[in-house]
Design an enzyme around this catalytic site. Structure first.
Site, short mmCIF file in Angstrom:
data_model
loop_
_atom_site.label_atom_id
_atom_site.label_comp_id
_atom_site.label_asym_id
_atom_site.label_seq_id
_atom_site.Cartn_x
_atom_site.Cartn_y
_atom_site.Cartn_z
CE LYS A 183 -0.31 -3.46 -7.71
NZ LYS A 183 -0.45 -2.02 -7.41
N PRO A 184 4.24 -1.88 -5.98
CG PRO A 184 5.41 0.07 -6.52
CD PRO A 184 5.25 -1.38 -6.91
CB CYS A 241 -2.33 -1.12 9.27
SG CYS A 241 -0.67 -1.62 9.75
CD GLU A 260 4.11 -8.79 6.00
OE1 GLU A 260 3.64 -7.67 6.27
OE2 GLU A 260 4.69 -9.05 4.92
CB SER A 275 -8.21 -1.98 1.75
OG SER A 275 -8.34 -2.51 0.45
CD GLU A 331 0.51 -8.54 8.33
OE1 GLU A 331 -0.37 -8.01 9.04
OE2 GLU A 331 1.34 -9.34 8.76
N PRO A 333 0.83 -1.22 0.00
CG PRO A 333 0.21 -0.79 2.23
CD PRO A 333 1.11 -1.66 1.39
CD1 TRP A 334 -2.51 4.11 -0.90
CD2 TRP A 334 -1.96 5.42 0.83
NE1 TRP A 334 -3.67 4.36 -0.19
CE2 TRP A 334 -3.36 5.16 0.88
CE3 TRP A 334 -1.40 6.22 1.83
CZ2 TRP A 334 -4.19 5.69 1.88
CZ3 TRP A 334 -2.23 6.72 2.83
CH2 TRP A 334 -3.60 6.46 2.84
CG ASN A 335 0.61 2.63 5.15
OD1 ASN A 335 1.00 1.81 4.32
ND2 ASN A 335 0.24 2.29 6.36
P1 NAD Z 1 -5.59 -1.02 -1.21
O1 NAD Z 1 -6.10 -2.34 -0.79
O2 NAD Z 1 -6.47 -0.13 -1.96
O3 NAD Z 1 -4.28 -1.19 -2.11
C1 NAD Z 1 -3.15 -1.91 -1.64
C2 NAD Z 1 -2.43 -2.50 -2.84
O4 NAD Z 1 -3.25 -3.50 -3.43
C3 NAD Z 1 -2.11 -1.50 -3.95
O5 NAD Z 1 -0.86 -1.82 -4.50
C4 NAD Z 1 -3.24 -1.75 -4.95
O6 NAD Z 1 -2.89 -1.38 -6.27
C5 NAD Z 1 -3.42 -3.25 -4.82
N1 NAD Z 1 -4.73 -3.78 -5.16
C6 NAD Z 1 -5.93 -3.17 -5.09
N2 NAD Z 1 -6.92 -4.03 -5.48
C7 NAD Z 1 -6.32 -5.21 -5.74
C8 NAD Z 1 -6.79 -6.50 -6.15
N3 NAD Z 1 -8.09 -6.73 -6.36
N4 NAD Z 1 -5.89 -7.49 -6.33
C9 NAD Z 1 -4.59 -7.28 -6.09
N5 NAD Z 1 -4.07 -6.09 -5.73
C10 NAD Z 1 -4.93 -5.06 -5.55
O7 NAD Z 1 -5.06 -0.33 0.14
P2 NAD Z 1 -4.40 1.12 0.30
O8 NAD Z 1 -5.49 2.13 0.22
O9 NAD Z 1 -3.22 1.24 -0.61
O10 NAD Z 1 -3.82 1.02 1.79
C11 NAD Z 1 -4.57 1.33 2.91
C12 NAD Z 1 -5.02 0.06 3.61
O11 NAD Z 1 -3.91 -0.78 3.89
C13 NAD Z 1 -5.63 0.36 4.96
O12 NAD Z 1 -6.79 -0.42 5.16
C14 NAD Z 1 -4.55 -0.05 5.94
O13 NAD Z 1 -5.01 -0.37 7.22
C15 NAD Z 1 -3.94 -1.21 5.24
N6 NAD Z 1 -2.58 -1.48 5.73
C16 NAD Z 1 -2.36 -2.62 6.46
C17 NAD Z 1 -1.10 -2.87 6.99
C18 NAD Z 1 -0.83 -4.10 7.82
O14 NAD Z 1 0.33 -4.48 7.97
N7 NAD Z 1 -1.85 -4.74 8.40
C19 NAD Z 1 -0.06 -1.98 6.75
C20 NAD Z 1 -0.32 -0.84 6.00
C21 NAD Z 1 -1.59 -0.61 5.48
#
Ligand code: NAD
Length: 474
Positions: free
Chosen positions: A173-174, A280, A454, A225, A246, A148-150
């Site tokens: 993939k980021p 998260c 992890e 997410s 995660e 994800p982007w954080n």
């Molecule tokens: P997101 O799920 O929208 O995107 C995360 C990644 O998944 C991106 O690279 C995106 O391009 C990809 N993606 C999106 N749909 C997909 C699919 N159907 N198949 C495969 N890849 C796909 O999340 P976000 O908005 O980038 O990040 C925020 C979320 O991440 C929050 O809910 C946060 O809590 C969570 N997060 C969790 C942790 C953890 O360790 N538990 C850490 C950081 C962020």
């Protein structure tokens, strides 16, 4: 706009016919472009990873040396990586706070260093006249890693370190909101890792979906997410790929009646607002005993007013903008909804004037469970503080959630707080602290917050499968 970074596939730099813009959240305007990896290029990346696997898995000392060198190369590139990360993510460039870009680059390097030195267990479970039986750990093959982007760099290294140590190869993939720093790491590591061991591609959800359904990977390691995590699990099911997820959190912090509001306010404030609340496992709701509730709200508000919000490039900035427009709008929507339902913004409560996705640290009083800001994951700089009278009731409300990532209990009496913390349904229960993570400590969520963990040997095991070696002596 010209792409500033290239894909890394089979150790080579590849550009792409299509590109997408990368926006600086401090201005709300594009400042660079990234290559949009085509389906054919993804196939090339998977083939390169599969081709590199047999040699890579066969030489453990070489893998350890390469991982250690990779950590050093990332650390050496910190002066270049930190500003790039800050420009695309929004976080301050500095290195003092876990929400800062240089801090994240250092953490990414440290994680690789940790895994370079992690011992791989070789367990002998029987050794007698009948047989010698060993439990071995074998790599799985190609890993599809999605972030994800954080914390793009740190979370990538949580995957790269253990996956590569185990002997797997990877296609990474980021997020399309923050592709550049990860692509740049791919470029930097081209001269450290053998071709094909780490391939870095960039694109959106469609590319991620293609990776998870692709026939080559044997494992998907996903951070993001809940909604995307469920799709990942479904996409991995037809060919039984191993999956680690995660996902999100809605972490509660419970503050008991004996806690000194002044003493706990710093820990609670930064537990919620580090990285502009985009963590998260950030504190996303506080349950404060009614005896100390008002004083705690005042102490948190004081810190929110004092926090320096601004562009990541400005010296002294502590909190940058929200990373992207959809997230900025979502945080605004959740706060507006809370205020419309009788909540009070003690600080903040509306976006800052000017360009960019700036939203001030917002302390919300007068709301309770049943309000979206309390029930949903805001993933941004807004924090509801909810009074409670009875500790058992606070724990029940804290647990009344699909999420179960982490939680904390705050008290002058650590033993008393520990008893309460053990009642939290979550992966990490903390006492008088929050955001406690380390490379050797397993991290993961219960319920919808994830699948597997992890970090540490437990996270490493998730990139392996067991093989039993049975030598008969009969
Ligand atoms: P997101 O799920 O929208 O995107 C995360 C990644 O998944 C991106 O690279 C995106 O391009 C990809 N993606 C999106 N749909 C997909 C699919 N159907 N198949 C495969 N890849 C796909 O999340 P976000 O908005 O980038 O990040 C925020 C979320 O991440 C929050 O809910 C946060 O809590 C969570 N997060 C969790 C942790 C953890 O360790 N538990 C850490 C950081 C962020």
């Amino acid at each position: 706009m010209t792409p500033v970074c290239t894909l890394t596939i089979g150790g080579e730099a590849l550009s792409s016919d299509a590109t997408f813009d990368v926006v600086n959240p401090a201005t709300g305007r594009p400042f660079a472009a990234a290559p949009d990896c085509s389906p054919a290029q993804l196939d090339l990346a998977m083939e390169a990873a599969a081709k590199a696997f047999p040699d890579w898995r066969s030489d453990e000392p070489a893998r350890r040396a390469a991982l250690a060198a990779a950590g050093e190369a990332i650390m050496a590139a910190l002066p270049e990586l930190a500003p790039l990360l800050s420009a695309e993510q929004g976080k301050p460039i500095g290195s003092t706070n876990p929400g800062d870009a240089a801090f994240e680059v250092g953490a990414a390097a440290a994680w690789l260093g940790y895994f370079a030195g992690l011992e791989i267990p070789r367990e002998v479970i029987q050794d007698d006249d009948a047989a010698r039986v060993e439990v071995l750990r074998r790599p799985l093959g190609v890993v599809a890693a999605i972030t994800p982007w954080n914390y793009p760099l740190m979370l990538a290294c949580w995957k790269i370190g253990p996956a590569l140590l185990a002997g797997n190869t990877m296609v990474l993939k980021p997020s399309p909101f923050t592709p550049l720093s990860t692509l740049r790491v791919g470029e930097i590591l081209r001269c450290v890792l053998p071709p094909g061991v780490l391939n870095v591609v960039s694109g959106g959800a469609e590319l991620g979906a293609r990776m998870t359904a692709h026939p080559v990977p044997r494992k998907v390691s996903f951070t993001g997410s809940v909604i995307a995590g469920k799709r990942v699990l479904a996409a991995a099911a037809p060919d039984l790929k191993r999956v680690t997820l995660e996902l999100g959190g809605n972490d509660p912090a419970i503050v008991l009646d004996d806690a000194d509001p002044e003493a706990v306010a710093d820990g609670l404030f930064w537990g919620a607002f580090t990285n502009c609340g985009q963590i998260c496992m950030a504190i996303k709701r506080i349950y404060a005993h009614e005896r100390i509730h008002d004083d705690l709200v005042a102490a948190l508000a004081e810190r929110a007013r004092a926090a320096k919000v601004g562009e990541g490039t400005v010296e002294g900035t502590q909190i940058g903008p929200i990373n992207n427009r959809p997230q900025y709008e979502r945080v605004g929507e959740l706060v507006d909804d809370a205020l419309a339902r009788g909540g009070r913004a003690v600080t903040g409560g509306k976006p800052l004037d000017g360009d960019g996705y700036f939203y001030p640290p917002t302390i919300v009083d007068g709301v309770s469970d049943g309000t979206r800001l309390v029930d949903e994951e805001q993933f941004g700089p807004a924090l509801p503080v909810i009074p409670f009278r009875d500790v058992a009731d606070a724990v029940e409300r804290a647990n009344h959630s699909h999420f179960g990532l982490a939680g904390s209990v705050w008290s002058a009496d650590a033993d008393r707080a520990t008893d309460v913390a053990l009642g939290l349904d979550c992966g990490t229960a903390m006492v008088n602290t929050h955001l406690a993570i380390a490379p050797n400590v397993p991290f993961g969520g219960s319920k919808w917050s994830g699948l597997g963990v992890e970090n540490g040997p437990w996270g490493f095991h998730a990139f392996t499968e067991i093989q039993v070696l049975h030598r008969s002596r009969a």
